[in-house]
Write a protein that holds these residues in place. Structure first.
Motif, PDB file in Angstrom:
ATOM      1  N   GLU A  38       0.670  -1.306  -0.188  1.00 13.73           N
ATOM      2  CA  GLU A  38      -0.049   0.156   0.142  1.00 13.73           C
ATOM      3  C   GLU A  38       0.855   1.196  -0.060  1.00 13.73           C
ATOM      4  O   GLU A  38       0.486   2.292  -0.476  1.00 13.73           O
ATOM      5  N   ARG A  39       1.944   1.364   0.744  1.00  9.67           N
ATOM      6  CA  ARG A  39       2.909   2.413   0.525  1.00  9.67           C
ATOM      7  C   ARG A  39       3.628   2.531  -0.769  1.00  9.67           C
ATOM      8  O   ARG A  39       3.671   3.580  -1.166  1.00  9.67           O
ATOM      9  N   PHE A  40       3.670   1.286  -1.265  1.00  9.14           N
ATOM     10  CA  PHE A  40       4.478   1.373  -2.698  1.00  9.14           C
ATOM     11  C   PHE A  40       3.360   2.093  -3.654  1.00  9.14           C
ATOM     12  O   PHE A  40       3.934   2.803  -4.528  1.00  9.14           O
ATOM     13  N   THR A  41       2.119   1.723  -3.479  1.00  7.20           N
ATOM     14  CA  THR A  41       1.055   2.393  -4.369  1.00  7.20           C
ATOM     15  C   THR A  41       1.202   3.934  -3.995  1.00  7.20           C
ATOM     16  O   THR A  41       0.882   4.650  -5.121  1.00  7.20           O
ATOM     17  N   GLU A  42       1.058   4.354  -2.933  1.00  7.29           N
ATOM     18  CA  GLU A  42       1.036   5.588  -2.769  1.00  7.29           C
ATOM     19  C   GLU A  42       2.231   6.610  -3.264  1.00  7.29           C
ATOM     20  O   GLU A  42       2.156   7.528  -3.922  1.00  7.29           O
ATOM     21  N   LEU A  43       3.575   5.735  -3.133  1.00  8.78           N
ATOM     22  CA  LEU A  43       4.789   6.493  -3.590  1.00  8.78           C
ATOM     23  C   LEU A  43       4.337   6.454  -5.130  1.00  8.78           C
ATOM     24  O   LEU A  43       4.818   7.592  -5.735  1.00  8.78           O
ATOM     25  N   LEU A  44       3.909   5.248  -5.774  1.00 12.41           N
ATOM     26  CA  LEU A  44       3.822   5.616  -7.504  1.00 12.41           C
ATOM     27  C   LEU A  44       3.008   6.567  -7.854  1.00 12.41           C
ATOM     28  O   LEU A  44       3.095   7.363  -8.583  1.00 12.41           O
ATOM     29  N   VAL A  45       1.865   6.744  -7.136  1.00 15.39           N
ATOM     30  CA  VAL A  45       0.805   7.952  -7.218  1.00 15.39           C
ATOM     31  C   VAL A  45       1.860   9.189  -7.212  1.00 15.39           C
ATOM     32  O   VAL A  45       1.694  10.199  -8.049  1.00 15.39           O
ATOM     33  N   GLU A  46       2.358   9.240  -6.068  1.00 17.85           N
ATOM     34  CA  GLU A  46       3.201  10.610  -5.755  1.00 17.85           C
ATOM     35  C   GLU A  46       4.330  10.858  -6.939  1.00 17.85           C
ATOM     36  O   GLU A  46       4.220  11.905  -7.393  1.00 17.85           O
ATOM     37  N   MET A  47       4.816   9.720  -7.206  1.00 16.94           N
ATOM     38  CA  MET A  47       5.704  10.073  -8.337  1.00 16.94           C
ATOM     39  C   MET A  47       5.200  10.505  -9.679  1.00 16.94           C
ATOM     40  O   MET A  47       5.962  11.365 -10.307  1.00 16.94           O
TER      41      MET A  47
END
Length: 272
Positions: A137-146
């Motif tokens: 879930e944290r990686f999904t958040e990071l990918l959206v931010e990226m």
């Protein structure tokens, strides 16, 4: 043979008797294990006809026997792969000076023990890194931010986003690293993030897969050059073979690399 063709012959291999006469391996207090080897390559033979292969959490070192004189050091992050047969052990690594992958070959008496120790070191490092893998879930958040970092947010670059909020806490799989690289539009930022993520990959032996997301071979070479320069600066090791860094810590940012969800088998890709 045509004019100008090379007549250079391969170096002679040591005899079975030469290999059998080598001393047995030994362990250091740090947990590193050392193996007496006969070098095959002429360049290495010129420096020492007998070498000590030291294998530990930072990678391989080749030393003069009965001394701490380091002839060569190979951090895990630069070791691409290895292969073996009988008493012959070969490994390939990225040579920053030559800007290419080169190979060294060694002959040793105790090859099974060497392969077992390499796998043990890799398993330990992978276990430590897996325990700090970024949650999905944290990686999904990071990918959206990226993907949206340039739209008026407080983060000025992908590098800043990763270094501030993620890389100090988590490790990533190479597949995740590739997704991040693919999400970055700027070739400059792709290079910057690749250098940063090299030290935060669980399966570093697949770092080359992540680098396929860069736009050119020149960019990939630039990444390797910067990683190598950083390692030399951190360890005070220079191409002339001065002493390497202390062997006490975990493999920091560097090492060869590991497939999918676990270590590669000895004789395949290097396992982180």
């Amino acid at each position: 043979m045509g004019a100008g063709a090379s007549t250079r012959r391969p170096p002679p291999e040591p005899t079975p008797a030469d290999v059998a006469a080598l001393d047995q391996p030994f362990d250091r207090d740090s947990g590193d294990r050392c193996f007496y080897c006969l070098p095959y390559d002429d360049e290495m033979k010129k420096r020492s006809s007998l070498v000590l292969l030291e294998v530990g959490c930072l990678g391989f070192r080749l030393l003069r026997p009965h001394s701490d004189d380091c002839l060569y050091a190979f951090p895990w992050g630069q070791i691409h792969s290895w292969a073996h047969t009988d008493n012959r052990f070969s490994f390939r690594y990225f040579d920053d000076g030559k800007k290419s992958v080169v190979q060294y070959t060694l002959f040793l008496r105790d090859l099974p023990q060497l392969l077992e120790h390499i796998q043990s070191v890799i398993d330990t490092i992978l276990t430590d890194r897996k325990s700090l893998a970024i949650p999905p879930e944290r990686f999904t958040e990071l990918l959206v931010e990226m993907q949206t970092y340039g739209n008026g947010g407080s983060v000025r670059s992908p590098l800043e986003l990763l270094s501030r909020q993620y890389c100090s806490e988590y490790y990533f799989w190479s597949e995740q690293g590739r997704q991040l690289i693919d999400a970055i539009p700027s070739s400059f930022d792709k290079v910057e993030v690749s250098v940063l993520l090299h030290g935060r990959l669980i399966d570093q032996n697949r770092f080359s897969f992540m680098l396929e997301g860069l736009e050119s071979q020149a960019d990939r070479d630039n990444v390797w050059h910067r990683i190598t320069a950083m390692k030399k600066s951190a360890s005070k090791l220079h191409p002339s073979g001065s002493r390497a860094a202390s062997r006490g810590g975990a493999a920091s940012g560097g090492g060869a690399t590991s497939p999918g969800g676990g270590p590669a088998s000895p004789g395949g890709a290097a396992a982180f």
